[in-house]
Scaffold this motif. Sequence first.
Motif, PDB file in Angstrom:
ATOM      1  N   VAL A  18       0.640  -1.212   0.089  1.00 40.71           N
ATOM      2  CA  VAL A  18      -0.105  -0.104  -0.097  1.00 40.71           C
ATOM      3  C   VAL A  18       0.814   1.294   0.195  1.00 40.71           C
ATOM      4  O   VAL A  18       1.850   1.286   0.596  1.00 40.71           O
ATOM      5  N   SER A  19       0.302   2.438  -0.735  1.00 39.89           N
ATOM      6  CA  SER A  19       1.255   3.595  -0.629  1.00 39.89           C
ATOM      7  C   SER A  19       0.068   4.680  -0.233  1.00 39.89           C
ATOM      8  O   SER A  19      -1.066   4.648  -0.752  1.00 39.89           O
ATOM      9  N   VAL A  20       0.573   5.608   0.644  1.00 40.34           N
ATOM     10  CA  VAL A  20      -0.465   6.603   1.460  1.00 40.34           C
ATOM     11  C   VAL A  20       0.083   7.867   0.797  1.00 40.34           C
ATOM     12  O   VAL A  20       1.165   8.192   1.151  1.00 40.34           O
ATOM     13  N   ALA A  32      -6.952  15.801   2.041  1.00 34.61           N
ATOM     14  CA  ALA A  32      -7.274  14.626   1.162  1.00 34.61           C
ATOM     15  C   ALA A  32      -6.157  13.602   1.553  1.00 34.61           C
ATOM     16  O   ALA A  32      -5.115  13.660   1.447  1.00 34.61           O
ATOM     17  N   LEU A  33      -6.997  12.450   1.705  1.00 35.29           N
ATOM     18  CA  LEU A  33      -6.063  11.217   1.737  1.00 35.29           C
ATOM     19  C   LEU A  33      -6.180  10.293   0.853  1.00 35.29           C
ATOM     20  O   LEU A  33      -7.213   9.966   0.241  1.00 35.29           O
ATOM     21  N   THR A  34      -5.220   9.839  -0.101  1.00 35.77           N
ATOM     22  CA  THR A  34      -5.228   9.081  -1.323  1.00 35.77           C
ATOM     23  C   THR A  34      -4.343   7.722  -0.888  1.00 35.77           C
ATOM     24  O   THR A  34      -3.370   8.174  -0.483  1.00 35.77           O
ATOM     25  N   PHE A  35      -4.854   6.596  -1.410  1.00 30.57           N
ATOM     26  CA  PHE A  35      -3.919   5.322  -1.157  1.00 30.57           C
ATOM     27  C   PHE A  35      -4.211   4.569  -2.488  1.00 30.57           C
ATOM     28  O   PHE A  35      -5.024   4.649  -3.056  1.00 30.57           O
ATOM     29  N   ARG A  36      -3.270   3.956  -2.822  1.00 30.81           N
ATOM     30  CA  ARG A  36      -3.164   2.625  -3.664  1.00 30.81           C
ATOM     31  C   ARG A  36      -2.417   1.603  -3.104  1.00 30.81           C
ATOM     32  O   ARG A  36      -1.682   1.476  -2.186  1.00 30.81           O
ATOM     33  N   ALA A  37      -3.379   0.218  -3.255  1.00 30.28           N
ATOM     34  CA  ALA A  37      -2.871  -0.936  -2.875  1.00 30.28           C
ATOM     35  C   ALA A  37      -2.966  -2.094  -3.841  1.00 30.28           C
ATOM     36  O   ALA A  37      -3.699  -1.980  -4.770  1.00 30.28           O
ATOM     37  N   ALA A  82       5.514  -3.363  -7.768  1.00 32.75           N
ATOM     38  CA  ALA A  82       5.900  -2.566  -8.839  1.00 32.75           C
ATOM     39  C   ALA A  82       4.835  -1.512  -9.208  1.00 32.75           C
ATOM     40  O   ALA A  82       3.647  -2.107  -9.609  1.00 32.75           O
ATOM     41  N   GLY A  83       5.315  -0.292  -9.666  1.00 35.56           N
ATOM     42  CA  GLY A  83       4.606   0.720 -10.017  1.00 35.56           C
ATOM     43  C   GLY A  83       3.415   1.367  -8.981  1.00 35.56           C
ATOM     44  O   GLY A  83       2.621   2.108  -9.659  1.00 35.56           O
ATOM     45  N   ILE A  84       3.251   0.808  -7.800  1.00 35.60           N
ATOM     46  CA  ILE A  84       2.545   1.469  -6.656  1.00 35.60           C
ATOM     47  C   ILE A  84       2.710   2.729  -6.448  1.00 35.60           C
ATOM     48  O   ILE A  84       3.776   2.733  -5.760  1.00 35.60           O
TER      49      ILE A  84
END
Length: 350
Positions: free
Chosen positions: A81-83, A183-188, A193-195
């Motif tokens: 995860v990236s926050v 604003a809170l943005t996350f990617r999981a 790779a590439g996150i």
Amino acid sequence: MNINILQWRYSLFLILLLPLWLSTNAQAALSVTCKAGMNTAVGSAGIVNFGTITSANANNANTTGTLNYSCTNTGDTAGYVSVCLAADGGEYNNTNVNGRYLQRPGSGSNRRRRLNFTMTLSGGQLWSTRGRDGSEYNSGVLAIGANSTVTGSEVINFSMDGGNNNATQGVYTNNFGSGNHTALTFRASENSAGINCATGAQGLDRFPFIVQAAIEPSCTITATSNVNLGSYSANATNITGSNSSAITVNCTNGGSYYIGLQPSNNNTNGAGVMSGLTSGNADKVPYQLRSTTGTGGTIWGNTATSTTVGNGVADIGTGSPKSHEVFVTVPSADFRPDNYSDTVTIKVNY
């Protein structure tokens, strides 16, 4: 008589039910949610408090806030995860992040009721939101296990900026929770790779907080200088002298203050005596402190309090250094030749 016997034949049929065992390799996918909070538990509204601001630190006071965040994976699959955490200018001029300000409620555009401040990340970059000056916080890629939580934090530096001298007494705030100011943005993903949380649309999750400070009345004596009466012959009378910048004070803008002067003999009416510097000289030269010019000028003593001027001098602070003139009169110079002096204590009441 014939008897007919009917014979019933029973047959038992047994049905064998075999258990059916179904097997599957299905597994719950990665399922991540993230929350944040400033100076509080994640998901709660927080407060960053500068505390008491005075004229001495209005342009350089600072404090810190801890920006906490956590991500929880309720799935049975581990991943990454990236926050990203962003903030604009808050409820006052949210488009301006390089020059945010606290404001007294109901003060409109009155700059005397504003306190300029900055918010920076631990690395020194201006903490911002996308499309503005500065940078949003980016956690980088974090590993997150199945059915587990990963946490992190970032120290945000809050510093008073220049131009706050004119601020008046009161409580100043900027609300980063009354609207979409954070604003809170996350990617999981199951793959690292590439996150990157900085890609794609900015998230809609919020982490509300308030920044506040209270300006209290304050005064600081920033400079003093002597009143030099010069040299006189023994037959001189009604000697006068003054210094236009004998006392310089810096008091809160709009705040009342009262200055008292006390000679070394503790006379509350400003009537002191100067002593000679030569050993064995017992002569004492009387003098009078005054707030206006001339031998009949207004006496300047030390009965002022924080609420009344007494026989002192009253004024209103501007948030910048302000000088006050002191006048001195000496009835006669008929004393042993010497250099005479006395020490006067300045008391600023506010």
